[in-house]
Design a protein around this motif. Structure first.
Motif, PDB file in Angstrom:
ATOM      1  N   ASN A  28       0.827  -1.218   0.000  1.00 16.62           N
ATOM      2  CA  ASN A  28       0.000   0.000   0.000  1.00 16.62           C
ATOM      3  C   ASN A  28       0.857   1.262   0.000  1.00 16.62           C
ATOM      4  OD1 ASN A  28      -2.446  -1.366  -0.074  1.00 16.62           O
ATOM      5  ND2 ASN A  28      -2.637  -1.432   2.150  1.00 16.62           N
ATOM      6  N   THR A  29       1.946   1.200  -0.736  1.00 18.09           N
ATOM      7  CA  THR A  29       2.827   2.355  -0.871  1.00 18.09           C
ATOM      8  C   THR A  29       2.882   2.805  -2.325  1.00 18.09           C
ATOM      9  OG1 THR A  29       4.773   0.915  -1.105  1.00 18.09           O
ATOM     10  CG2 THR A  29       4.289   1.756   1.108  1.00 18.09           C
ATOM     11  N   LEU A  30       3.640   3.858  -2.552  1.00 23.19           N
ATOM     12  CA  LEU A  30       3.802   4.453  -3.870  1.00 23.19           C
ATOM     13  C   LEU A  30       5.205   4.128  -4.382  1.00 23.19           C
ATOM     14  CD1 LEU A  30       2.499   6.534  -5.931  1.00 23.19           C
ATOM     15  CD2 LEU A  30       3.816   8.284  -4.706  1.00 23.19           C
ATOM     16  N   ILE A  31       5.290   3.502  -5.562  1.00 25.73           N
ATOM     17  CA  ILE A  31       6.583   3.269  -6.189  1.00 25.73           C
ATOM     18  C   ILE A  31       6.960   4.537  -6.957  1.00 25.73           C
ATOM     19  CG2 ILE A  31       7.926   1.814  -7.749  1.00 25.73           C
ATOM     20  CD1 ILE A  31       6.953   0.352  -5.273  1.00 25.73           C
ATOM     21  N   GLU A  32       8.172   5.014  -6.736  1.00 26.54           N
ATOM     22  CA  GLU A  32       8.605   6.289  -7.316  1.00 26.54           C
ATOM     23  C   GLU A  32       9.447   6.134  -8.581  1.00 26.54           C
ATOM     24  OE1 GLU A  32       8.199   9.509  -6.031  1.00 26.54           O
ATOM     25  OE2 GLU A  32       7.541   9.197  -3.974  1.00 26.54           O
ATOM     26  N   TYR A  33      10.298   5.114  -8.638  1.00 28.40           N
ATOM     27  CA  TYR A  33      11.352   5.041  -9.660  1.00 28.40           C
ATOM     28  C   TYR A  33      11.285   3.710 -10.413  1.00 28.40           C
ATOM     29  CZ  TYR A  33      13.130   8.732  -6.601  1.00 28.40           C
ATOM     30  OH  TYR A  33      13.253   9.853  -5.826  1.00 28.40           O
ATOM     31  N   PHE A  34      11.466   3.784 -11.750  1.00 29.77           N
ATOM     32  CA  PHE A  34      11.263   2.623 -12.604  1.00 29.77           C
ATOM     33  C   PHE A  34      12.332   2.547 -13.699  1.00 29.77           C
ATOM     34  CE2 PHE A  34       7.255   4.101 -10.929  1.00 29.77           C
ATOM     35  CZ  PHE A  34       6.587   2.939 -10.546  1.00 29.77           C
TER      36      PHE A  34
END
Length: 385
Positions: free
Chosen positions: A220-226
């Protein structure tokens, strides 16, 4: 416990009576545009390199302030910034093929010459936001034209072949959720300003990208970097910012109101994770960064995440969430205590360490966008109650 009516009125008064006049006087370069930051005595850093997106943010602030009737000189300041943004800020781009409009540059020197002519998607998002509010506040045809042209530029030159937009021209890695978050905001603002369905459709595509890639269902978190294929970046894909989780919470509630879609459970999940893992137990402020396992990786607290926490709770209060008004009011009080109580009235401190001690020595102009948007959200909430 603090009362939202009292704290919100306090904040609105501060913005009208102190911040807007102060930044119109101290933050405006008479030669064009806005200064990047000020010293703590309120004097401008005249030689600093300027981010074009900050010029657009300040244009947004004074256009929105004019629309609300909060500051008599707002239209003049907005015009001053807009003229600079759409002349100096649009320099460069000659290397882009088949062009009619090439968006805005990344960085300018203090004399208005180009420092970095690359085209960042992040910067285009704020050009969209400024253009939307230019049109909304002043019914300005140039604002509408810039909004349409920037949208075309994004879709022609910056659209990725596997969802979303690339980082810019030239392209770079890692891919980030952050430019998309601000495009989401800009498209929602554009839809409200123009009623043009294409902007809601563009917001729809970004929300799908959020559910497919940015939101990590296991934590339930936000992924920032891909990486290029929207896999979490191997080096830093585990890092996330609670402030961005608050910002997405606010945006998702806004999107739900406009789209009539039942999606606010995503906002609530991000809100609860961000506040549970991202709150400093000593200061009660939102910290800068954690990893998705819940460990703090940067325990300092900039001002802007606190404003996003307030916006998230205003959105939650509007949706009827019990206790959200008090949470917003308590944080406004903390914002005054830690960031707005300084000798220069209308200025701000930018960052406190994990113990609440001041660590910054400049006032970034970029922060006004966060503060003003928070204040305007509170004003709108009061008017709609």
């Amino acid at each position: 416990m603090h009362d939202l009516q009292e704290q919100g009125t306090r904040l609105i008064s501060w913005c009208k009576e102190q911040a807007l006049p102060f930044w119109a006087n101290n933050g405006v370069d008479p030669k064009g545009g806005f200064y990047e930051d000020l010293a703590m005595d309120g004097s401008p850093n005249v030689n600093a390199v300027r981010r074009v997106r900050v010029q657009a943010r300040q244009c947004y602030v004074y256009a929105h302030a004019a629309d609300l009737g909060w500051f008599p000189g707002a239209h003049t300041v907005a015009n001053h910034g807009w003229n600079y943004l759409t002349s100096k800020g649009l320099q460069g781009g000659e290397y882009i093929a088949n062009k009619t409009f090439t968006g805005c540059a990344h960085l300018l020197n203090s004399d208005g010459s180009i420092h970095d002519a690359s085209r960042h998607t992040y910067a285009q998002a704020f050009l969209l936001l400024a253009s939307s509010w230019r049109f909304r506040a002043f019914n300005d045809s140039e604002g509408l034209e810039c909004l349409n042209n920037t949208t075309d530029f994004l879709n022609t030159h910056l659209k990725a072949n596997n969802e979303g937009w690339i980082e810019g021209i030239p392209n770079s890695l890692p891919r980030r959720q952050n430019p998309h978050m601000h495009l989401f905001e800009a498209f929602l603002a554009a839809y409200e300003s123009t009623s043009d369905a294409q902007y809601l459709q563009l917001a729809d595509t970004i929300f799908t990208l959020f559910t497919d890639k940015f939101f990590d269902i296991s934590t339930n978190t936000l992924i920032e970097y891909f990486d290029t294929q929207w896999n979490p970046d191997q080096a830093i894909g585990h890092l996330t910012e609670p402030g961005h989780m608050m910002e997405w919470c606010w945006l998702i509630y806004w999107y739900a109101r406009i789209s009539k879609k039942d999606v606010t459970h995503f906002a609530e999940k991000l809100y609860h994770t961000g506040t549970t893992l991202g709150t400093n137990s000593h200061t009660k402020l939102i910290i800068n960064e954690i990893n998705i396992a819940g460990e703090s990786t940067n325990s300092a607290s900039r001002l802007w995440p606190q404003t996003e926490y307030v916006k998230a709770n205003i959105a939650r209060a509007r949706a009827g969430k019990q206790g959200a008004e008090v949470l917003a009011a308590n944080m406004i009080n903390q914002i005054f205590r830690y960031y707005l109580d300084l000798p220069v009235k209308g200025g701000w401190y930018d960052q406190r360490d994990e113990f609440g001690e001041l660590t910054s020595d400049t006032m970034p102009s970029s922060t006004f966008y966060h503060i003003f948007c928070m204040t305007a959200e509170i004003d709108q909430y009061f008017k709609q109650k």
